[in-house]
Design a protein around this motif. Structure first.
Motif, PDB file in Angstrom:
ATOM      1  N   GLY A  84      44.495 -68.154  33.568  1.00  0.00           N
ATOM      2  CA  GLY A  84      44.596 -69.250  34.525  1.00  0.00           C
ATOM      3  C   GLY A  84      46.019 -69.670  34.823  1.00  0.00           C
ATOM      4  N   MET A  85      46.979 -69.158  34.047  1.00  0.00           N
ATOM      5  CA  MET A  85      48.364 -69.604  34.202  1.00  0.00           C
ATOM      6  C   MET A  85      48.997 -69.219  35.550  1.00  0.00           C
ATOM      7  SD  MET A  85      51.637 -69.022  31.701  1.00  0.00           S
ATOM      8  CE  MET A  85      51.670 -67.257  31.997  1.00  0.00           C
ATOM      9  N   PRO A  86      48.834 -67.970  36.066  1.00  0.00           N
ATOM     10  CA  PRO A  86      49.491 -67.650  37.358  1.00  0.00           C
ATOM     11  C   PRO A  86      49.059 -68.568  38.493  1.00  0.00           C
ATOM     12  CG  PRO A  86      48.793 -65.644  36.231  1.00  0.00           C
ATOM     13  CD  PRO A  86      48.198 -66.786  35.470  1.00  0.00           C
ATOM     14  N   GLY A  87      47.748 -68.822  38.588  1.00  0.00           N
ATOM     15  CA  GLY A  87      47.273 -69.713  39.645  1.00  0.00           C
ATOM     16  C   GLY A  87      47.805 -71.125  39.491  1.00  0.00           C
ATOM     17  N   MET A 126      45.529 -76.189  46.462  1.00  0.00           N
ATOM     18  CA  MET A 126      45.640 -76.085  44.999  1.00  0.00           C
ATOM     19  C   MET A 126      44.346 -75.526  44.393  1.00  0.00           C
ATOM     20  SD  MET A 126      46.161 -79.208  42.304  1.00  0.00           S
ATOM     21  CE  MET A 126      45.926 -78.974  40.548  1.00  0.00           C
ATOM     22  N   VAL A 127      43.212 -76.048  44.830  1.00  0.00           N
ATOM     23  CA  VAL A 127      41.918 -75.579  44.297  1.00  0.00           C
ATOM     24  C   VAL A 127      41.709 -74.110  44.631  1.00  0.00           C
ATOM     25  CG1 VAL A 127      39.418 -75.840  44.515  1.00  0.00           C
ATOM     26  CG2 VAL A 127      40.864 -77.869  44.361  1.00  0.00           C
ATOM     27  N   VAL A 128      41.995 -73.740  45.869  1.00  0.00           N
ATOM     28  CA  VAL A 128      41.796 -72.344  46.290  1.00  0.00           C
ATOM     29  C   VAL A 128      42.697 -71.401  45.493  1.00  0.00           C
ATOM     30  CG1 VAL A 128      42.100 -70.744  48.213  1.00  0.00           C
ATOM     31  CG2 VAL A 128      41.020 -72.956  48.602  1.00  0.00           C
ATOM     32  N   VAL A 129      43.952 -71.793  45.300  1.00  0.00           N
ATOM     33  CA  VAL A 129      44.906 -70.927  44.586  1.00  0.00           C
ATOM     34  C   VAL A 129      44.506 -70.762  43.119  1.00  0.00           C
ATOM     35  CG1 VAL A 129      47.265 -70.849  43.693  1.00  0.00           C
ATOM     36  CG2 VAL A 129      46.866 -71.351  46.102  1.00  0.00           C
ATOM     37  N   ARG A 171      43.961 -77.529  25.427  1.00  0.00           N
ATOM     38  CA  ARG A 171      45.299 -77.391  26.018  1.00  0.00           C
ATOM     39  C   ARG A 171      45.235 -76.973  27.487  1.00  0.00           C
ATOM     40  NH1 ARG A 171      46.883 -75.061  21.110  1.00  0.00           N
ATOM     41  NH2 ARG A 171      46.830 -72.973  22.005  1.00  0.00           N
ATOM     42  N   VAL A 172      44.323 -76.026  27.842  1.00  0.00           N
ATOM     43  CA  VAL A 172      44.297 -75.536  29.227  1.00  0.00           C
ATOM     44  C   VAL A 172      43.533 -76.465  30.165  1.00  0.00           C
ATOM     45  CG1 VAL A 172      44.474 -73.154  28.451  1.00  0.00           C
ATOM     46  CG2 VAL A 172      42.217 -74.125  28.915  1.00  0.00           C
ATOM     47  N   VAL A 198      39.268 -78.428  38.099  1.00  0.00           N
ATOM     48  CA  VAL A 198      39.573 -77.061  38.546  1.00  0.00           C
ATOM     49  C   VAL A 198      39.852 -76.152  37.345  1.00  0.00           C
ATOM     50  CG1 VAL A 198      41.244 -75.670  39.818  1.00  0.00           C
ATOM     51  CG2 VAL A 198      40.428 -77.802  40.779  1.00  0.00           C
ATOM     52  N   SER A 199      40.593 -76.651  36.363  1.00  0.00           N
ATOM     53  CA  SER A 199      40.903 -75.837  35.176  1.00  0.00           C
ATOM     54  C   SER A 199      39.635 -75.498  34.403  1.00  0.00           C
ATOM     55  CB  SER A 199      41.878 -76.585  34.267  1.00  0.00           C
ATOM     56  OG  SER A 199      43.086 -76.843  34.925  1.00  0.00           O
ATOM     57  N   ALA A 200      38.765 -76.488  34.208  1.00  0.00           N
ATOM     58  CA  ALA A 200      37.537 -76.252  33.438  1.00  0.00           C
ATOM     59  C   ALA A 200      36.617 -75.275  34.153  1.00  0.00           C
ATOM     60  CB  ALA A 200      36.828 -77.582  33.191  1.00  0.00           C
ATOM     61  N   VAL A 201      36.458 -75.447  35.469  1.00  0.00           N
ATOM     62  CA  VAL A 201      35.582 -74.549  36.231  1.00  0.00           C
ATOM     63  C   VAL A 201      36.135 -73.128  36.225  1.00  0.00           C
ATOM     64  CG1 VAL A 201      34.739 -74.029  38.555  1.00  0.00           C
ATOM     65  CG2 VAL A 201      34.633 -76.372  37.682  1.00  0.00           C
ATOM     66  N   THR A 202      37.447 -72.992  36.435  1.00  0.00           N
ATOM     67  CA  THR A 202      38.061 -71.663  36.442  1.00  0.00           C
ATOM     68  C   THR A 202      37.933 -70.990  35.082  1.00  0.00           C
ATOM     69  OG1 THR A 202      39.656 -72.431  38.088  1.00  0.00           O
ATOM     70  CG2 THR A 202      40.184 -70.403  36.924  1.00  0.00           C
TER      71      THR A 202
END
Length: 270
Positions: free
Chosen positions: A74-77, A41-44, A159-160, A134-138
């Motif tokens: 970030g949505m596709p991942g 999940m993190v890698v994707v 939201r994200v 993961v969301s915040a870092v990405t």
């Protein structure tokens, strides 16, 4: 001859929910499936997010005006990561039924509702925290790559990160509940994947104008569209819920499934 009754040095007390939570946490962090699914999940999420940000960053800034927030990249991942969360949610409960470990668990803790509650608490916390980080870092990395061209408001950031994390945790709990009802890993994962894809398969046959409202409703309340609505700020012509509305939908669906899981686990033999 008199004998002195043995007294255990370990204090005897009644077990409570905290003990069950610690037990489930020990089981979850020791399973290889947890490491693999969350690792993938993190890698994707990070990989797809950085790849898309790098590609968009090559586009001249003037051409990006009016194309929406960079956070939507970030949505596709995250959409692909739903497969990881679904798989982990199912395995959290079905792996014990497959190995027979559930008999030992229910012998140590006869309260079945307490066992399921402990599993739900541990799973929700792990998935929420993992997704939030993961969301915040990405998102921060995407902003750094694209720069000022990808501005976003505080509401979009909330939201994200928080919103998407709550959505993924609820989706995982939904999978856990399905696993508790079906008690079979392959059957439960297939059911959840079908739930994700079924609305889009049905839409292919609803091509007439008279069925337009049904078609829009299937798309609007599908799991990918509910997740996407947290990323998109201007849906345009696409049938998407606005704001935090998708969280209420997935939370209601999860609550209903968990109710069925409690009822099933309490009334069926193991």
């Amino acid at each position: 001859m008199t004998t002195t009754p043995y007294t255990s040095p370990i204090p005897v007390r009644r077990a409570h929910l905290g003990d069950a939570v610690l037990s489930e946490w020990t089981k979850m962090r020791s399973l290889r499936s947890t490491v693999w699914t969350l690792g993938v999940m993190v890698v994707v999420v990070v990989g797809f997010g950085l790849m898309l940000a790098f590609a968009v960053g090559r586009v001249p800034e003037a051409e990006l005006e009016g194309s929406g927030s960079v956070l939507s990249l970030g949505m596709p991942g995250m959409l692909l990561a739903t497969v990881c969360v679904i798989t982990l949610g199912v395995l959290t409960v079905t792996s014990e039924f497959g190995t027979g470990m559930i008999r030992t668990t229910l012998t140590a803790c006869p309260s079945r509702s307490r066992v399921l509650t402990a599993k739900a608490i541990v799973f929700f916390t792990v998935v929420f925290l993992t997704t939030a980080v993961v969301s915040a870092v990405t998102a921060a990395a995407q902003m750094a790559l694209i720069g000022a061209a990808g501005g976003a408001t505080a509401g979009q950031w909330a939201r994200v990160t928080v919103g998407v994390s709550l959505f993924m945790a609820c989706l995982g709990l939904l999978s856990l509940a399905v696993g508790a009802v079906l008690r079979h890993s392959a059957g439960s994962i297939t059911t959840m994947i079908g739930l994700v894809l079924l609305p889009y398969v049905l839409v292919l046959g609803l091509y007439t104008d008279g069925l337009g409202k049904v078609r829009d409703a299937l798309i609007e309340y599908s799991i990918p569209a509910l997740l996407g609505s947290l990323y998109v700020t201007e849906p345009g012509a696409a049938p998407l819920l606005s704001g935090w509305g998708s969280l209420w939908v997935i939370a209601g669906l999860t609550a209903a499934a968990l109710g069925g899981a409690y009822l099933t686990l309490d009334r069926r033999d193991v």
